[in-house]
Design an enzyme around this catalytic site. Sequence first.
Site, PDB file in Angstrom:
ATOM      1  N   ASN A  12       0.876  -1.178   0.000  1.00 49.82           N
ATOM      2  CA  ASN A  12       0.000   0.000   0.000  1.00 49.82           C
ATOM      3  C   ASN A  12       0.908   1.221   0.000  1.00 49.82           C
ATOM      4  OD1 ASN A  12      -1.820   2.032   0.508  1.00 49.82           O
ATOM      5  ND2 ASN A  12      -2.317   1.381   2.593  1.00 49.82           N
ATOM      6  N   TRP A  13       1.073   1.813  -1.158  1.00 47.60           N
ATOM      7  CA  TRP A  13       2.029   2.918  -1.294  1.00 47.60           C
ATOM      8  C   TRP A  13       1.493   4.218  -0.719  1.00 47.60           C
ATOM      9  CZ3 TRP A  13       4.285   2.460  -6.986  1.00 47.60           C
ATOM     10  CH2 TRP A  13       4.867   1.195  -7.138  1.00 47.60           C
ATOM     11  N   LYS A  14       0.212   4.247  -0.403  1.00 43.32           N
ATOM     12  CA  LYS A  14      -0.429   5.454   0.135  1.00 43.32           C
ATOM     13  C   LYS A  14      -0.150   6.649  -0.785  1.00 43.32           C
ATOM     14  CE  LYS A  14      -0.226   3.354   4.658  1.00 43.32           C
ATOM     15  NZ  LYS A  14      -0.097   3.491   6.107  1.00 43.32           N
ATOM     16  N   HIS A  98      -9.484   1.567   4.672  1.00 46.80           N
ATOM     17  CA  HIS A  98      -8.227   1.694   5.414  1.00 46.80           C
ATOM     18  C   HIS A  98      -8.451   2.632   6.603  1.00 46.80           C
ATOM     19  CE1 HIS A  98      -4.150   2.814   6.463  1.00 46.80           C
ATOM     20  NE2 HIS A  98      -3.788   1.689   5.872  1.00 46.80           N
ATOM     21  N   GLU A 100      -6.830   4.978   7.727  1.00 49.18           N
ATOM     22  CA  GLU A 100      -6.600   6.401   7.448  1.00 49.18           C
ATOM     23  C   GLU A 100      -7.833   7.020   6.796  1.00 49.18           C
ATOM     24  OE1 GLU A 100      -2.951   5.785   5.339  1.00 49.18           O
ATOM     25  OE2 GLU A 100      -2.008   5.191   7.222  1.00 49.18           O
ATOM     26  N   GLU A 170      -5.718  -4.721  10.559  1.00 50.96           N
ATOM     27  CA  GLU A 170      -4.675  -3.721  10.770  1.00 50.96           C
ATOM     28  C   GLU A 170      -4.948  -2.962  12.071  1.00 50.96           C
ATOM     29  OE1 GLU A 170      -2.583  -2.567   6.866  1.00 50.96           O
ATOM     30  OE2 GLU A 170      -4.335  -1.302   7.061  1.00 50.96           O
ATOM     31  N   GLY A 176       2.313   2.270  10.807  1.00 51.57           N
ATOM     32  CA  GLY A 176       3.287   3.355  10.676  1.00 51.57           C
ATOM     33  C   GLY A 176       3.994   3.719  11.971  1.00 51.57           C
ATOM     34  N   SER A 216       3.172  -2.138  10.420  1.00 50.87           N
ATOM     35  CA  SER A 216       4.616  -2.243  10.659  1.00 50.87           C
ATOM     36  C   SER A 216       5.188  -3.621  10.320  1.00 50.87           C
ATOM     37  CB  SER A 216       4.956  -1.849  12.102  1.00 50.87           C
ATOM     38  OG  SER A 216       4.587  -0.502  12.339  1.00 50.87           O
ATOM     39  N   GLY A 237       2.715  -1.066   4.356  1.00 54.48           N
ATOM     40  CA  GLY A 237       2.771   0.358   4.024  1.00 54.48           C
ATOM     41  C   GLY A 237       4.209   0.798   3.813  1.00 54.48           C
ATOM     42  N   GLY A 238       4.792   1.374   4.846  1.00 49.91           N
ATOM     43  CA  GLY A 238       6.133   1.972   4.747  1.00 49.91           C
ATOM     44  C   GLY A 238       7.169   1.080   4.081  1.00 49.91           C
TER      45      GLY A 238
HETATM   46  P1  PGA Z   1       2.691   0.290   7.717  1.00 50.46           P
HETATM   47  O1  PGA Z   1       1.257   0.556   7.071  1.00 50.46           O
HETATM   48  O2  PGA Z   1       3.219  -0.986   7.128  1.00 50.46           O
HETATM   49  O3  PGA Z   1       3.515   1.496   7.316  1.00 50.46           O
HETATM   50  O4  PGA Z   1       2.500   0.193   9.193  1.00 50.46           O
HETATM   51  C1  PGA Z   1       0.357  -0.513   6.853  1.00 50.46           C
HETATM   52  C2  PGA Z   1      -0.911   0.012   6.247  1.00 50.46           C
HETATM   53  O5  PGA Z   1      -1.330   1.124   6.581  1.00 50.46           O
HETATM   54  O6  PGA Z   1      -1.541  -0.668   5.419  1.00 50.46           O
END
Ligand code: PGA
Length: 254
Positions: A12-14, A98, A100, A170, A176, A216, A237-238
């Site tokens: 997930n590149w956001k 998600h 966010e 999640e 993050g 994470s 994500g990251g």
């Molecule tokens: P993260 O994000 O791996 O940076 O914790 C995961 C996500 O939001 O899908």
Amino acid sequence: MNKERKLIIAGNWKMNKTVAEALDLIRDLKIELANVKEVDLVVCPPFTALSEVSRAVLDSNLRLGAQNMSENNVGAHTGEIAAVMLKEFSVRYVILGHSERRQYQKESDALIAKKALAVHAAALKPIVCVGETLAERQAGHTEEVLDTQVRRSLAGLSKEQMAETVLAYEPVWAIGTGTTATAAQAQEAHAFIRKLLAHMFDEAVARRVRIQYGGSVKPSNARELMSLPDVDGALVGGASLEARNFADIVKNSI
Ligand code: PGA
């Protein structure tokens, strides 16, 4: 790794990567992951990179996902993207709900359920995200929160649609933050969700649905998390923004 369900690992590149940066990352991922067949691999770039990335992944084992989609098919919805537009770029998966988007765009379970139905109507596969906040976990409400989110976000799906839906557990406090759920916490939440699916749909559907862990995930914790019986992949994500990290997560999961 011998798993009951084929692992699905999605990046997930956001809101990261210009088109040029996205193409650099895809080029490196194609080299690093060229021989991987054991895991379904998905990249979810921002909308603006979907066109170019869709061409770049054509001859590869990388599948394309979007990070959101409108519940509507067409018309006066400024700023929204419809299923038919995603299909132009061979998108296969759509991340929905998600945390966010739940937090910043105030997306509700009811809206996510509408979106999930629209995703299925277009023969795409949703990746529906659920997870508790730190305050909810500390108050002992994790199962109650998951129960509500899963029931409401998947409301109206048929058994056939559910079997083709991916879930992502999640925990919001792990996204993050560098803090990952422990193996015990992840397995407990995933098993709880699977039991709930059996109750809502049936045992066969519950056994088929893949439940990703997200929050994470990194090369150093991927093996332990992916080895858990009810963890069927990762939403990253990251660590998906850098080819070596994402590739190492995949390789450590095999
Ligand atoms: P993260 O994000 O791996 O940076 O914790 C995961 C996500 O939001 O899908």
